[in-house]
Every structure is written in structure tokens, then in C-alpha cells.
Design a protein around this motif. Structure first.
Motif, short mmCIF file in Angstrom:
data_model
loop_
_atom_site.label_atom_id
_atom_site.label_comp_id
_atom_site.label_asym_id
_atom_site.label_seq_id
_atom_site.Cartn_x
_atom_site.Cartn_y
_atom_site.Cartn_z
N SER A 259 -0.46 2.39 6.71
CA SER A 259 -0.47 2.89 8.08
C SER A 259 0.91 2.86 8.72
CB SER A 259 -1.46 2.08 8.94
OG SER A 259 -1.11 0.71 8.93
N VAL A 260 1.82 2.05 8.17
CA VAL A 260 3.20 2.00 8.66
C VAL A 260 4.08 2.48 7.50
CG1 VAL A 260 5.08 0.57 9.52
CG2 VAL A 260 2.73 0.11 10.27
N PHE A 261 4.81 3.56 7.76
CA PHE A 261 5.55 4.20 6.68
C PHE A 261 7.00 3.72 6.63
CE2 PHE A 261 1.63 6.31 6.95
CZ PHE A 261 1.34 6.66 5.63
N HIS A 262 7.11 2.41 6.51
CA HIS A 262 8.35 1.69 6.25
C HIS A 262 7.91 0.62 5.25
CE1 HIS A 262 12.18 -0.46 7.94
NE2 HIS A 262 11.76 -1.14 6.89
N ILE A 263 8.44 0.67 4.04
CA ILE A 263 7.91 -0.17 2.97
C ILE A 263 7.84 -1.65 3.39
CG2 ILE A 263 10.14 -0.54 1.83
CD1 ILE A 263 8.70 -0.32 -0.86
N HIS A 264 6.77 -2.29 2.99
CA HIS A 264 6.58 -3.71 3.29
C HIS A 264 5.61 -4.29 2.27
CE1 HIS A 264 3.67 -1.27 5.49
NE2 HIS A 264 2.80 -2.25 5.29
N PHE A 265 5.76 -5.57 2.03
CA PHE A 265 4.82 -6.29 1.18
C PHE A 265 3.99 -7.21 2.07
CE2 PHE A 265 7.88 -4.92 -1.94
CZ PHE A 265 7.11 -4.67 -3.06
N ASN B 285 0.86 -1.18 0.00
CA ASN B 285 0.00 0.00 0.00
C ASN B 285 0.90 1.23 0.00
OD1 ASN B 285 -2.50 -1.43 0.24
ND2 ASN B 285 -2.07 -1.76 2.42
N HIS B 286 0.63 2.16 -0.90
CA HIS B 286 1.36 3.43 -0.88
C HIS B 286 0.40 4.55 -0.52
CE1 HIS B 286 3.60 6.98 -1.61
NE2 HIS B 286 2.67 7.37 -2.45
N GLY B 287 0.68 5.21 0.59
CA GLY B 287 -0.10 6.37 0.99
C GLY B 287 -1.35 6.02 1.78
#
Ligand code: 5GP
Ligand code: ZN
Length: 114
Positions: A95-101, A87-89
Motif C-alpha cells: 500500500s506504500v510504494f517506497h520499499i520497506h521490510f 510486499n511487492h505490488g
């Protein structure tokens, strides 16, 4: 990033159920699972979202995909089907602004997603 929950988990300052780890990546159980299998594939490097990734992260991002594929096979959801997404944005639900899949499986996946 001291205020980042995923950085805290990676540094083992906050507990989490870790299912895979190597030098670049950690995979954890989502604290609020939306499917029988709901894992988060997280790079150890703090990148806020996919939009913040640069060509420097090309190999890392490819590695995240291959780690996800391997975990899906280990969990045996590669035959029934699984979904891998980021999810971006806030508009997309980030909800967590550390990239994850998110790796989701173990139940039918509907389309289009909500
Ligand atoms: P996002 O909404 O950013 O796409 O996904 C963040 C995910 O992280 C959510 O599915 C949420 O349940 C999960 N999450 C939030 N805080 C924690 C935590 O402290 N530990 C774990 N394991 N998952 C978390
Ligand atoms: Zn972080």
C-alpha cells in the motif's frame, strides 16, 4: 518524492515513532501494528518496491537485512521467532510504494500467511 508518506517521515515532515536511524536507513513503528512488535525498516532512498531495486542497491539491501536483525535482537524476538517481509505490488498487499521490510514478532507467526 513529495507525495510519498515514507519520504515525508524520513524528511521529518510527517511525525512517526522512529526507533532506529543511520545514514541509509530508518526504522519506525507501524501505525497499524499487526503484532506486539511491528516495525518498518525503510531505506532513505526512494525505491518504489523490491522489483525496482537494481544491482546498485545491493549493499543497501544487505544493510537493511542486518539492521533488521540487530533490531530483532534488541527487541529480544530473535529467540521466540520473527518474520521479516516485503510486499511487492497491490496483489500482495503493498500500500506504500517506497520499499520497506516489515519486522513482525512477539506472537506466534502462522504459515502460510494470508
Ligand atoms: P505495505 O502495505 O505497503 O506492505 O505496508 C505499509 C505499512 O505502512 C502498513 O503496515 C501501514 O500500516 C503502514 N503505514 C501507512 N502509513 C503510515 C504512516 O503514516 N506512518 C507509519 N508509521 N506507518 C504507516
Ligand atoms: Zn519515498
Amino acid at each position: 518524492m513529495p507525495d510519498c508518506i515514507f519520504c515525508q517521515i524520513i524528511e521529518r515532515k510527517t511525525p512517526s515513532k522512529i526507533v532506529f536511524e543511520d545514514e541509509q536507513v530508518m526504522a519506525i513503528e507501524d501505525i497499524n501494528p499487526q503484532a506486539p512488535v511491528h516495525l518498518l525498516i525503510v531505506p532513505k532512498k526512494h525505491i518504489a518496491s523490491l522489483d525496482d531495486a537494481t544491482p546498485q542497491e545491493q549493499t543497501l539491501l544487505g544493510h537493511l537485512l542486518l539492521v533488521s536483525k540487530n533490531i530483532a535482537r534488541e527487541r529480544k524476538i530473535h529467540t521466540s521467532g520473527y518474520r521479516l517481509l516485503t510486499n511487492h505490488g497491490r496483489g500482495a498487499g503493498q500500500s506504500v510504494f517506497h520499499i520497506h521490510f516489515h519486522l513482525l514478532g512477539g506472537r506466534p507467526m502462522h504459515w502460510p500467511p494470508g
